[in-house]
Design a protein around this motif. Structure first.
Motif: not given
Length: 382
Positions: A210-227
């Motif tokens: 409902n927030r980040n469709p298609g993103m794995s936990q690893g991909q969300v984690e990388q987005a958090l780290k980068a942002s």
């Protein structure tokens, strides 16, 4: 009786002109959510770092709060007043409601309260407002986390959020602060950091279709780290689908200092599913290390006895952990369980010995499923 529209949860910084964004180009700002974004020189500071001001928001909609709108506005004004004794407070309000907000808030407090005319829908500025980040040279920027109403469109929890979704960008423009568009969808209440590169987050509120469709936990984690300039994410499971936020971290676990975590311990009468969330979180935190390799020291913060606060609705947020750390003060709820209120104040005073613990009656806010932390967002001093 609370309805889904009026109940949000069941568990539950710089000035006129920021410096240019460092090490973050236009391409990074427009990176699709599924791509690996470029890192940023900014980092998310800890809430206990010094603030320039606190932002709050005026609850706008009778359709959300129904007959409790006056009570919740009074509670918001009281929180703003107490905060203004320690740092400047800016309250966002719809232009047509700004006069009422100024009347309620008055001019009390040492630092005063400013009402800023920016359209909004509800009071939960922690979630829809910008999450501020700082750079080594002193620049401050605001990360817009692409608020989408907690991903609840088309569900029983749905409520209007169009104005809230636009408020972060408008607020940053008003203060001349650089806007960074996050490469993920989330809310400020889902992000808790020690200011030294460690982030606490629940899987349920971010690794969610409902927030980040298609993103794995690893991909969300990388987005958090980068942002956010994060080095390590400590994930706790949380619980999806049982409240509008899908179990935000700011009602569950908070950093008081690097390496030291406050953990919300459910009180007697708590629904067993939330007791299970606490137990899972404790197990993860006991075995975790932070970005510096330190084992975490955990202090439990017992919640009040739910049986002593009957009549406030099953969605009532009886978590002391949803406190707010201001300059010189810690603002924490009091729920009327006198023993638990006193224990919470003592624990937080020990954790923040250089700050004054201020206990506030926020029942009207808590009945909507939120708390003081949910209703505030800090802008860090450079």
């Amino acid at each position: 009786m609370d309805t889904p529209a009026t109940s949000r949860r069941s568990l539950l910084r710089y000035g006129a002109a920021a410096l240019p964004v460092l090490a973050l180009g236009t391409a990074a700002l427009s990176t699709p959510a599924h791509a690996a974004p470029a890192p940023t020189a900014f980092r998310m500071p800890a809430e206990h770092d010094r603030h320039l001001r606190t932002f709050m928001a005026w609850p706008a909609l009778a359709s959300v709060w129904e007959n409790r709108l006056t009570a919740v506005r009074t509670a918001v004004a009281n929180v703003a007043y107490e905060l203004s004794r320690y740092e400047p407070v800016v309250v966002l309000a719809r232009p047509g409601q700004a006069a009422d907000a100024r009347y309620y808030c008055g001019s009390g407090g040492y630092y005063g309260i400013e009402v800023l005319e920016i359209p909004n829908d509800d009071l939960w500025i922690r979630d829809f407002g910008p999450t501020f980040v700082v750079a080594p040279g002193g620049a401050v920027a605001g990360v817009d986390t692409n608020f989408n109403g907690w991903g609840k469109s088309g569900t029983s929890y749905q409520q209007p959020f169009r104005n809230d979704a636009a408020a972060a960008a408008t607020l940053l423009t008003e203060y001349g602060v650089q806007r960074i568009e996050a490469s993920f969808v989330g809310e400020g209440g889902s992000l808790e950091t020690d200011g030294q590169g460690t982030l606490l987050a629940t899987v349920s509120s971010l690794v969610n279709s409902n927030r980040n469709p298609g993103m794995s936990q690893g991909q969300v984690e990388q987005a958090l780290k980068a942002s956010l300039g994060i080095e390590k994410v400590i994930w706790v499971p949380g619980l999806a689908g049982q409240d509008i936020t899908d179990c935000h971290i700011d009602c569950l676990a908070r950093f008081t200092t690097p390496g030291q975590v406050i953990l919300d311990r459910p009180g007697p009468g708590t629904d067993p599913k939330w007791v299970a969330v606490y137990r899972e979180a404790k197990q993860v935190l006991e075995s975790a290390t932070d970005a510096a390799g330190r084992r975490l020291r955990i202090t439990e913060l017992p919640a009040p006895d739910r049986r002593l606060i009957r009549g406030r609705g099953k969605e009532f947020l009886s978590s002391y952990t949803n406190y707010y750390t201001a300059n010189g003060a810690v603002l924490v709820p009091q729920f009327g369980d006198s023993r638990a209120d006193a224990v919470a104040a003592a624990i937080l005073q020990a954790q923040y010995p250089d700050r004054t613990v201020v206990q506030l009656d926020i029942d009207a806010i808590a009945a909507g499923g939120g708390g003081i932390h949910c209703a505030t967002q800090s802008q860090p001093a450079a």
